[in-house]
Design a protein around this motif. Structure first.
Motif, PDB file in Angstrom:
ATOM      1  N   ALA A 261       0.894  -1.161  -0.047  1.00  0.00           N
ATOM      2  CA  ALA A 261       0.140   0.041   0.160  1.00  0.00           C
ATOM      3  C   ALA A 261       0.966   1.250  -0.021  1.00  0.00           C
ATOM      4  CB  ALA A 261      -0.987  -0.116   1.067  1.00  0.00           C
ATOM      5  N   ALA A 262       1.951   1.335   0.705  1.00  0.00           N
ATOM      6  CA  ALA A 262       2.740   2.381   0.692  1.00  0.00           C
ATOM      7  C   ALA A 262       3.598   2.517  -0.611  1.00  0.00           C
ATOM      8  CB  ALA A 262       3.971   2.192   1.843  1.00  0.00           C
ATOM      9  N   THR A 263       4.007   1.467  -1.193  1.00  0.00           N
ATOM     10  CA  THR A 263       4.239   1.551  -2.526  1.00  0.00           C
ATOM     11  C   THR A 263       3.491   2.265  -3.734  1.00  0.00           C
ATOM     12  OG1 THR A 263       5.841  -0.361  -2.192  1.00  0.00           O
ATOM     13  CG2 THR A 263       5.461   0.291  -4.362  1.00  0.00           C
ATOM     14  N   ALA A 264       2.209   1.699  -3.474  1.00  0.00           N
ATOM     15  CA  ALA A 264       1.184   2.459  -4.237  1.00  0.00           C
ATOM     16  C   ALA A 264       1.001   3.970  -4.182  1.00  0.00           C
ATOM     17  CB  ALA A 264      -0.084   1.443  -4.222  1.00  0.00           C
ATOM     18  N   ALA A 265       1.158   4.263  -2.679  1.00  0.00           N
ATOM     19  CA  ALA A 265       0.836   5.772  -2.345  1.00  0.00           C
ATOM     20  C   ALA A 265       1.946   6.416  -2.861  1.00  0.00           C
ATOM     21  CB  ALA A 265       0.818   5.648  -0.776  1.00  0.00           C
ATOM     22  N   ALA A 266       3.096   5.914  -2.765  1.00  0.00           N
ATOM     23  CA  ALA A 266       4.434   6.897  -3.349  1.00  0.00           C
ATOM     24  C   ALA A 266       4.283   6.976  -4.838  1.00  0.00           C
ATOM     25  CB  ALA A 266       5.575   6.026  -3.068  1.00  0.00           C
ATOM     26  N   LEU A 267       3.845   6.089  -5.433  1.00  0.00           N
ATOM     27  CA  LEU A 267       3.544   6.230  -6.900  1.00  0.00           C
ATOM     28  C   LEU A 267       2.301   7.312  -6.966  1.00  0.00           C
ATOM     29  CD1 LEU A 267       3.856   2.400  -8.264  1.00  0.00           C
ATOM     30  CD2 LEU A 267       5.574   4.242  -8.410  1.00  0.00           C
ATOM     31  N   TYR A 268       1.135   7.035  -6.230  1.00  0.00           N
ATOM     32  CA  TYR A 268       0.344   8.086  -6.326  1.00  0.00           C
ATOM     33  C   TYR A 268       0.681   9.469  -6.163  1.00  0.00           C
ATOM     34  CZ  TYR A 268      -3.963  10.739  -5.238  1.00  0.00           C
ATOM     35  OH  TYR A 268      -4.896  11.673  -5.337  1.00  0.00           O
ATOM     36  N   LEU A 269       1.694   9.696  -5.248  1.00  0.00           N
ATOM     37  CA  LEU A 269       2.324  11.105  -4.876  1.00  0.00           C
ATOM     38  C   LEU A 269       2.922  11.444  -5.962  1.00  0.00           C
ATOM     39  CD1 LEU A 269       2.864  11.143  -1.161  1.00  0.00           C
ATOM     40  CD2 LEU A 269       0.862  11.413  -2.188  1.00  0.00           C
ATOM     41  N   VAL A 270       3.924  10.670  -6.650  1.00  0.00           N
ATOM     42  CA  VAL A 270       4.464  11.022  -7.837  1.00  0.00           C
ATOM     43  C   VAL A 270       3.513  11.949  -8.706  1.00  0.00           C
ATOM     44  CG1 VAL A 270       5.852  10.505 -10.005  1.00  0.00           C
ATOM     45  CG2 VAL A 270       6.317   9.426  -7.669  1.00  0.00           C
ATOM     46  N   TYR A 271       2.266  11.519  -8.868  1.00  0.00           N
ATOM     47  CA  TYR A 271       1.245  11.951  -9.959  1.00  0.00           C
ATOM     48  C   TYR A 271       0.900  13.225  -9.055  1.00  0.00           C
ATOM     49  CZ  TYR A 271      -3.506  13.205 -11.216  1.00  0.00           C
ATOM     50  OH  TYR A 271      -4.596  13.838 -11.212  1.00  0.00           O
ATOM     51  N   ARG A 272       0.687  13.235  -7.801  1.00  0.00           N
ATOM     52  CA  ARG A 272       0.057  14.464  -7.326  1.00  0.00           C
ATOM     53  C   ARG A 272       1.155  15.625  -7.387  1.00  0.00           C
ATOM     54  NH1 ARG A 272      -4.653  14.014  -4.200  1.00  0.00           N
ATOM     55  NH2 ARG A 272      -4.041  16.384  -3.573  1.00  0.00           N
ATOM     56  N   LEU A 273       2.587  15.281  -7.268  1.00  0.00           N
ATOM     57  CA  LEU A 273       3.556  16.117  -7.434  1.00  0.00           C
ATOM     58  C   LEU A 273       3.575  16.971  -8.668  1.00  0.00           C
ATOM     59  CD1 LEU A 273       5.978  17.644  -5.890  1.00  0.00           C
ATOM     60  CD2 LEU A 273       7.392  15.741  -6.782  1.00  0.00           C
ATOM     61  N   LEU A 274       3.560  15.928  -9.930  1.00  0.00           N
ATOM     62  CA  LEU A 274       3.333  16.563 -11.074  1.00  0.00           C
ATOM     63  C   LEU A 274       2.157  17.612 -11.237  1.00  0.00           C
ATOM     64  CD1 LEU A 274       4.437  13.388 -13.188  1.00  0.00           C
ATOM     65  CD2 LEU A 274       5.968  15.558 -12.509  1.00  0.00           C
ATOM     66  N   ARG A 275       1.054  17.044 -10.894  1.00  0.00           N
ATOM     67  CA  ARG A 275      -0.202  17.850 -11.026  1.00  0.00           C
ATOM     68  C   ARG A 275      -0.604  19.022 -10.246  1.00  0.00           C
ATOM     69  NH1 ARG A 275      -3.922  20.081 -12.028  1.00  0.00           N
ATOM     70  NH2 ARG A 275      -6.254  19.586 -12.513  1.00  0.00           N
ATOM     71  N   PHE A 276      -0.136  18.864  -9.054  1.00  0.00           N
ATOM     72  CA  PHE A 276      -0.522  19.983  -7.964  1.00  0.00           C
ATOM     73  C   PHE A 276       0.617  20.752  -7.199  1.00  0.00           C
ATOM     74  CE2 PHE A 276      -4.201  16.836  -7.594  1.00  0.00           C
ATOM     75  CZ  PHE A 276      -4.874  17.316  -8.132  1.00  0.00           C
ATOM     76  N   ARG A 277       1.920  20.126  -7.481  1.00  0.00           N
ATOM     77  CA  ARG A 277       3.014  20.654  -6.823  1.00  0.00           C
ATOM     78  C   ARG A 277       2.965  21.135  -5.567  1.00  0.00           C
ATOM     79  NH1 ARG A 277       2.646  22.568 -12.051  1.00  0.00           N
ATOM     80  NH2 ARG A 277       4.187  22.280 -13.613  1.00  0.00           N
ATOM     81  N   GLU A 278       2.710  20.038  -4.804  1.00  0.00           N
ATOM     82  CA  GLU A 278       2.298  20.169  -3.140  1.00  0.00           C
ATOM     83  C   GLU A 278       3.782  20.111  -2.462  1.00  0.00           C
ATOM     84  OE1 GLU A 278      -1.799  18.060  -3.608  1.00  0.00           O
ATOM     85  OE2 GLU A 278      -0.222  17.053  -3.159  1.00  0.00           O
ATOM     86  N   TRP A 279       4.194  21.215  -1.648  1.00  0.00           N
ATOM     87  CA  TRP A 279       5.446  21.034  -1.126  1.00  0.00           C
ATOM     88  C   TRP A 279       5.619  19.761  -0.235  1.00  0.00           C
ATOM     89  CZ3 TRP A 279       6.616  21.067   3.962  1.00  0.00           C
ATOM     90  CH2 TRP A 279       5.618  21.514   4.731  1.00  0.00           C
ATOM     91  N   ARG A 280       4.667  19.535   0.472  1.00  0.00           N
ATOM     92  CA  ARG A 280       4.647  18.173   1.378  1.00  0.00           C
ATOM     93  C   ARG A 280       5.038  16.973   0.647  1.00  0.00           C
ATOM     94  NH1 ARG A 280       0.325  21.208   3.903  1.00  0.00           N
ATOM     95  NH2 ARG A 280       0.679  21.618   5.978  1.00  0.00           N
ATOM     96  N   VAL A 281       4.409  16.928  -0.543  1.00  0.00           N
ATOM     97  CA  VAL A 281       4.691  15.709  -1.367  1.00  0.00           C
ATOM     98  C   VAL A 281       6.179  15.601  -1.903  1.00  0.00           C
ATOM     99  CG1 VAL A 281       4.115  14.498  -3.630  1.00  0.00           C
ATOM    100  CG2 VAL A 281       2.163  15.521  -2.084  1.00  0.00           C
ATOM    101  N   GLY A 282       6.521  16.847  -2.337  1.00  0.00           N
ATOM    102  CA  GLY A 282       7.840  17.009  -2.593  1.00  0.00           C
ATOM    103  C   GLY A 282       8.775  16.513  -1.798  1.00  0.00           C
TER     104      GLY A 282
END
Length: 565
Positions: free
Chosen positions: A444-465
């Motif tokens: 689940a954590a691996t899938a979450a990390a991959l999802y956060l890569v999308y969120r970083l590209l889409r929303f540029r959230e500093w926490r995700v970065g």
């Protein structure tokens, strides 16, 4: 009388409706620290992105959930008890999972054969000595002083072994628990530190508690806290550096804002007073003084700070924000971090420098070995030290001997080849210590990390970065060594950032108390079900994380993949 009763019912209904409207307004105006996702109001935070429901829809639909209503009705004492009691319970769970039966097995397991014996000679000699052949059985039986003063070639810096040696000096080297007590304490402290970091990131005690719980019950974290290896210390000091980088972000922004109110300029300031950046250098230097892989965290997160600095200057309207960062702030940041890391690294070698018997300690004094020419002024001890470090580097890049439990870094996130630390058994069953992470948490954590890569590209959230920067620092450099002999348990160094990635996604699922009730309830239910399953799986795997004897049928039931044998 009937008219009076009808009037009282009407008035009561109006009063109830008024109370309901007031409760909704109260719930919409303040965050509940135990039942919320991300609560900071900045428009770039998770709150604004998670809020997928329009304001009009929110006005027409009930908001929050019954659980939110119940929580708002509780007293301040209950809130305080939950705020501190829940994290305290997580720490207790982490301690019990790591301390119970720590002295079993009473024999050196896996690479304890190197680090425990090296630690004991460090305590006694100041450097790593040599041991006679087949010394493990004698050492495990209590013959701990059979080492010699002859130096041993070691491939990792001494700090982690010094920490193991402190535990051995405390409880006695003939006690197996003493070999592992330092790594246990590091594992428990890391759970506390991860909750602190999660709270600083998400501003939610609930999410901080969830992050700590997931780390407390994961098999990789438990096993690496129960064996006297070095990687748990790398994880702890790297996480300390990560926390310092997080604190530096806010600190630097305040200094930049202060500069903007006082001065005007095209390049922006060079901020020297950044104590958290110095602290990060010390922490990453300590991680490197345990294993050289700690250097990756220093390099990656130092680059991250420069990216953050550049973006902050651009937001502030500084004309030459990029060149100002590179030409003015970057040299200052380098001087604040790298010398601190280097000095910390060298201090951990004090035992080698102040004694004369360490490996290669007298190399430069040999005939024809001392440097000549422009470098002849360098002290002989530093020349010998450099020669030693080059020898260690050549060993690392050339280490390709096959091992039955080696794991290609490309497979680490899928957990295809966990490391078996110990096995003792027969045809009917056996005792096993296997570094199998909790599969539910890990995947689940691996899938979450991959999802956060999308969120970083889409929303540029500093926490995700920031989370992904920590994960990248611990994982991506190993992709350069696909042919080297490496192991799955190295992943403990970056597991905290996988847990933070999963926690961030949990926060998105939970939303906050201002979301529509159907969405809020769905997030709460999914989170509760996931945590319940994760706890059940951890209980199921507990015997193979702690070396309990199982019948072969039950032992094999834990091998969900053929490669886990």
């Amino acid at each position: 009388r009937r008219r009076q009763r009808r009037r009282r019912r009407a008035d009561g209904g109006g009063a109830a409706a008024a109370r309901d409207r007031a409760a909704r307004g109260h719930r919409a105006s303040i965050p509940t620290f135990m039942l919320t996702g991300m609560t900071t109001p900045a428009p770039t935070d998770f709150d604004a992105v998670v809020a997928s429901t329009s304001d009009a829809t929110r006005e027409s639909e009930p908001v929050g959930s019954r659980l939110d209503d119940w929580w708002l009705r509780q007293s301040l004492a209950v809130h305080r008890l939950a705020r501190w009691g829940a994290p305290a319970l997580v720490v207790v769970i982490a301690a019990v999972a790591r301390l119970f039966g720590l002295g079993h097995p009473a024999s050196l397991v896996f690479d304890e054969t190197f680090y425990v014996k090296d630690a004991w000679t460090l305590v006694n000699l100041g450097y790593e000595g040599s041991w006679p052949a087949e010394a493990d059985a004698r050492f495990s039986a209590g013959e701990t002083d059979i080492f010699t003063a002859a130096p041993g070639f070691v491939v990792h810096p001494p700090l982690g072994k010094w920490l193991i040696g402190l535990g051995m000096g405390w409880l006695g080297p003939d006690n197996p628990a003493s070999w592992r007590v330092a790594t246990v304490l590091a594992g428990i402290v890391a759970v506390v530190l991860l909750m602190v970091v999660a709270h600083m990131l998400f501003r939610s005690m609930l999410l901080a508690t969830i992050a700590g719980l997931l780390f407390a019950i994961d098999g990789n974290a438990i096993v690496m806290s129960r064996v006297a290896l070095l990687d748990n210390f790398v994880m702890l000091f790297a996480l300390l550096g990560f926390a310092a980088i997080l604190l530096d972000r806010g600190w630097t922004q305040k200094r930049l804002d202060l500069w903007l109110t006082r001065k005007e300029g095209s390049w922006g300031p060079a901020i020297w007073w950044r104590p958290w950046l110095v602290a990060a250098g010390v922490a990453f230097g300590a991680a490197t003084a345990i294993k050289w892989s700690g250097l990756y965290f220093l390099a990656a997160l130092a680059v991250y700070t420069l990216v953050v600095d550049a973006l902050a200057r651009r937001r502030a309207g500084i004309p030459f924000w990029l060149s100002g960062t590179i030409l003015r702030q970057a040299p200052v940041s380098f001087l604040l971090t790298v010398p601190a890391a280097l000095l910390t690294y060298l201090i951990t070698w004090t035992g080698w420098f102040v004694t004369s018997g360490g490996y290669s300690r007298q190399w430069a004094a040999g005939d024809g070995n001392a440097w000549t020419g422009a470098l002849s002024w360098v002290p002989l001890s530093l020349q010998s030290f450099w020669h030693f470090e080059v020898s260690v580097y050549n060993y690392h890049v050339g280490e390709m001997r096959p091992h039955p439990y080696q794991a290609n870094p490309l497979t680490w996130l899928l957990m295809l080849r966990p490391t078996s630390m110990y096995y003792q058994g027969d045809a009917t069953g056996g005792e096993s210590i296997s570094g199998i992470a909790n599969p539910i948490i890990w995947w689940a954590a691996t899938a979450a990390a991959l999802y956060l890569v999308y969120r970083l590209l889409r929303f540029r959230e500093w926490r995700v970065g920031l989370i992904l920067a920590g994960l990248a620092a611990g994982y991506l450099p190993w992709l350069l060594y696909l042919n080297r002999t490496v192991f799955q348990f190295y992943t403990i160094a970056f597991e905290p950032y996988l847990i933070l990635a999963l926690t961030a996604v949990v926060g998105i699922l939970l939303g906050n108390a201002r979301d529509p009730s159907w969405r809020r309830l769905s997030g709460i239910r999914i989170t509760i079900i996931f945590l319940a399953i994760a706890l059940a799986v951890s209980a199921f795997y507990w015997p193979v994380w702690t070396g309990m004897r199982l019948d072969y049928f039950w032992l094999a039931a834990h091998w969900w993949l053929p490669t886990w044998r």
